[in-house]
Write an enzyme that holds these catalytic residues in place. Structure first.
Site, PDB file in Angstrom:
ATOM      1  N   TRP A 120     -64.857  15.624  12.160  1.00 12.37           N
ATOM      2  CA  TRP A 120     -64.025  15.878  10.986  1.00 12.37           C
ATOM      3  C   TRP A 120     -62.765  16.612  11.457  1.00 12.37           C
ATOM      4  CZ3 TRP A 120     -62.412  20.707   9.048  1.00 12.37           C
ATOM      5  CH2 TRP A 120     -61.519  20.590   7.961  1.00 12.37           C
ATOM      6  N   GLU A 133     -65.990  11.645   9.436  1.00  9.90           N
ATOM      7  CA  GLU A 133     -66.050  12.178   8.064  1.00  9.90           C
ATOM      8  C   GLU A 133     -64.683  12.157   7.387  1.00  9.90           C
ATOM      9  OE1 GLU A 133     -67.525  16.184   7.935  1.00  9.90           O
ATOM     10  OE2 GLU A 133     -67.321  16.357   5.754  1.00  9.90           O
ATOM     11  N   LYS A 135     -62.012  12.743   3.966  1.00 11.33           N
ATOM     12  CA  LYS A 135     -61.747  13.800   2.998  1.00 11.33           C
ATOM     13  C   LYS A 135     -60.598  13.386   2.094  1.00 11.33           C
ATOM     14  CE  LYS A 135     -61.257  18.808   2.872  1.00 11.33           C
ATOM     15  NZ  LYS A 135     -61.768  20.014   3.494  1.00 11.33           N
ATOM     16  N   ASP A 171     -67.427  23.888  -1.649  1.00 12.36           N
ATOM     17  CA  ASP A 171     -68.564  24.147  -0.758  1.00 12.36           C
ATOM     18  C   ASP A 171     -69.524  25.196  -1.294  1.00 12.36           C
ATOM     19  OD1 ASP A 171     -68.117  22.344   1.640  1.00 12.36           O
ATOM     20  OD2 ASP A 171     -66.168  23.332   1.527  1.00 12.36           O
ATOM     21  N   HIS A 208     -65.958  15.634  -1.040  1.00 11.95           N
ATOM     22  CA  HIS A 208     -64.709  15.061  -0.541  1.00 11.95           C
ATOM     23  C   HIS A 208     -64.175  13.888  -1.346  1.00 11.95           C
ATOM     24  CE1 HIS A 208     -65.037  16.886   3.768  1.00 11.95           C
ATOM     25  NE2 HIS A 208     -65.167  17.773   2.806  1.00 11.95           N
ATOM     26  N   ASP A 243     -73.791  20.872   3.913  1.00 11.36           N
ATOM     27  CA  ASP A 243     -72.488  21.424   4.290  1.00 11.36           C
ATOM     28  C   ASP A 243     -71.904  22.242   3.154  1.00 11.36           C
ATOM     29  OD1 ASP A 243     -70.047  22.075   5.305  1.00 11.36           O
ATOM     30  OD2 ASP A 243     -69.208  20.056   5.246  1.00 11.36           O
ATOM     31  N   ASP A 245     -63.223  20.952  -3.728  1.00  6.06           N
ATOM     32  CA  ASP A 245     -64.136  20.941  -2.576  1.00  6.06           C
ATOM     33  C   ASP A 245     -64.486  22.375  -2.186  1.00  6.06           C
ATOM     34  OD1 ASP A 245     -65.475  20.185  -0.249  1.00  6.06           O
ATOM     35  OD2 ASP A 245     -63.634  20.152   0.937  1.00  6.06           O
ATOM     36  N   ASP A 263     -69.200  13.260   2.599  1.00  6.71           N
ATOM     37  CA  ASP A 263     -69.387  14.639   2.143  1.00  6.71           C
ATOM     38  C   ASP A 263     -69.225  14.621   0.624  1.00  6.71           C
ATOM     39  OD1 ASP A 263     -68.616  17.323   1.249  1.00  6.71           O
ATOM     40  OD2 ASP A 263     -68.563  17.862   3.365  1.00  6.71           O
ATOM     41  N   HIS A 278     -73.095  14.805   4.061  1.00  8.18           N
ATOM     42  CA  HIS A 278     -72.905  16.245   3.980  1.00  8.18           C
ATOM     43  C   HIS A 278     -73.120  16.595   2.524  1.00  8.18           C
ATOM     44  CE1 HIS A 278     -70.444  17.485   7.779  1.00  8.18           C
ATOM     45  NE2 HIS A 278     -71.688  17.164   8.043  1.00  8.18           N
TER      46      HIS A 278
HETATM   47  C1  RNT Z   1     -64.600  20.119   5.829  1.00  8.73           C
HETATM   48  C2  RNT Z   1     -65.714  19.224   6.193  1.00  8.73           C
HETATM   49  C3  RNT Z   1     -66.470  19.605   7.439  1.00  8.73           C
HETATM   50  C4  RNT Z   1     -66.702  21.095   7.557  1.00  8.73           C
HETATM   51  C5  RNT Z   1     -67.661  21.480   8.651  1.00  8.73           C
HETATM   52  C6  RNT Z   1     -67.516  22.915   9.024  1.00  8.73           C
HETATM   53  O1  RNT Z   1     -64.047  19.815   4.610  1.00  8.73           O
HETATM   54  O2  RNT Z   1     -66.602  19.111   5.120  1.00  8.73           O
HETATM   55  O3  RNT Z   1     -67.643  18.892   7.513  1.00  8.73           O
HETATM   56  O4  RNT Z   1     -67.186  21.633   6.367  1.00  8.73           O
HETATM   57  O5  RNT Z   1     -67.548  20.645   9.712  1.00  8.73           O
HETATM   58 ZN    ZN Z   2     -68.469  18.077   5.499  1.00  8.76          ZN
END
Ligand code: RNT
Ligand code: ZN
Length: 426
Positions: free
Chosen positions: A192, A233, A235, A303, A269, A333, A301, A266, A293
């Site tokens: 990523w 990955e 985004k 988290d 994302h 994640d 986003d 993810d 993720h």
């Molecule tokens: C960031 C991505 C990525 C990170 C990690 C730390 O937006 O989701 O995967 O969160 O690699």
């Molecule tokens: Zn991620």
């Protein structure tokens, strides 16, 4: 961090027996469901334990367009503390799992540049994982670094900067392969990058062309798929890349298909109303395997810790009922620094397991028959009727059988760990 010998209480067993019978009436084998659940490994993300700081001691996380907020005491300050916290978390999550590491968690004897990292710099992590029968996954770290501070890495206009990050990516694939070799289970090495523009770009194509070329160089070395599996990955936007992200969904889906590597979805994302669950059946028509993720976005986003909301439930439903459990690598994640970080791992992991168990306990066969025969009333009625089946009794029984405490019973143990271990970290 030790657990008392768990005793199957009469109450849990009685509730399980009634639940098993009730699911049986719906044509669902609850025993088979928990056996399947017990065989599913999740990949726990090491970075929840220290707010994605790593041990290099330099770099600002927001340079990578991500941020952990909160000041809860007890952040792991070194690898031993992080391993101790992970041991605590793994003890309270049923099943055997994996750990996903980032390159910034290396333990070299003296500082090593990211383009010179070697498997030996992860020897202690590998030894620790092998001792515990944990699989390992890996991630090159393309953020929190002076060479990423202007927001570009593999797509950087400067060929020298690109070369540095390409070398980092190549080094990390070899580390991934070494992890896979040592643990006897393929390591998913996931790329990523944060590359993107805060404001409207004048050129959307150039950076994507450069990224394509850089990735081709990163992946040019053939590695044994029994040791390392590559993943990319995408985004939609990040902090400081609100207007344009080089590695978008279309970019990476196309790239993964072209190269036959994994694509990482993810759940934070995408546009908030977009369903990641819906993407799985499409993407897996074109790819052998994907990485997830699992995260929880709140308005963006963000988290947040995964809760047992509709999103993970429908995600799990797609995986289980689609018969693709063995083609989907389930990673977590998120990073929340405002609550106990060990609890954050446990809550999110157990919630994803509960979502999987719900899917495993759904009479999917009957639902699909109703759909095929055009009885959409029965489909809806049964879907709703399934929601109040005695799921909790099955989950409680599963936890007991796996030797871990029930929901709400693990918390006092984590609170004791906080008092005895985490609060001493000042
Ligand atoms: C960031 C991505 C990525 C990170 C990690 C730390 O937006 O989701 O995967 O969160 O690699
Ligand atoms: Zn991620």
């Amino acid at each position: 961090f030790r657990l008392e010998e768990s005793v199957m209480t009469d109450r849990i067993e009685a509730a399980w027996n009634l639940a098993k019978e009730r699911y049986g009436e719906e044509g669902v084998d609850a025993e088979a469901a928990i056996e399947t659940l017990a065989s599913v490994s999740l990949s726990l993300h090491c970075w929840q334990g220290d707010d994605v700081r790593g041990f290099e001691g330099a770099g600002d996380l927001t340079d990578g367009g991500i941020a952990a907020t909160g000041n809860h005491p007890g952040r792991a300050r070194n690898a031993d503390e992080l391993r101790s916290d992970l041991d605590a978390a793994f003890t309270l999550i049923p099943g055997t799992h994996r750990l996903s590491l980032h390159a910034i968690y290396a333990e070299p004897p003296s500082p090593v540049a990211r383009d010179e990292l070697l498997p030996e710099h992860f020897a202690r992590w590998i030894g620790w994982a092998v001792d515990r029968d944990l699989g390992l996954d890996f991630n090159p770290s393309f953020f929190a670094h002076p060479k990423a501070s202007d927001g570009f890495t593999l797509s950087h206009p400067d060929p020298g900067v690109r070369r540095f990050w390409i070398a980092h990516g190549r080094a990390c694939r070899e580390i991934g392969a070494a992890m896979g070799r040592a643990t006897g289970s393929p390591c998913v090495t996931n790329v990523w990058i944060p590359d993107g523009h805060k404001d409207t770009p004048a050129d959307r194509t150039g950076p994507r062309e450069r990224l394509l070329q850089s990735l081709d160089e990163v992946f040019s070395q053939e590695l044994d798929a029994r040791e390392n599996l590559d993943s990319v990955e995408s985004k939609l936007f990040g902090i400081g890349s609100e207007a344009y992200v080089v590695g978008s969904h279309e970019f990476y889906l196309g790239y993964a298909i072209r190269r036959g590597i994994l694509y990482c979805l993810d759940t934070g994302h995408f546009h908030p109303t977009e369903s990641v669950a819906d993407k799985i059946s499409s993407v897996l028509l074109h790819l052998d395997r994907i990485l997830l993720h699992v995260s929880r976005g709140v308005r963006w986003d963000s988290d947040h810790v995964v809760t047992l909301s509709d999103d993970p439930i429908s995600l799990a439903g797609e995986i289980v009922h689609g018969g693709v459990l063995d083609r989907v690598h389930l990673g977590l994640d998120y990073f929340d620094a405002s609550i106990n970080r060990v609890a954050a791992w446990i809550i999110g992991a157990r919630n994803l397991q509960k979502a999987l168990l719900m899917a495993l306990l759904t009479p999917a066969h009957t639902l699909r028959e109703h759909e095929r025969s055009g009885n959409l009333t029965a489909r809806l009625a049964m879907m709703e009727g399934t929601k109040t089946l005695p799921f909790g009794a099955v989950w409680d029984y599963h936890c007991e059988r796996e030797g871990v405490p029930q929901d709400n019973a693990w918390l006092p143990l984590v609170e004791a760990y906080e008092r005895e271990v985490l609060e001493a970290r000042r």
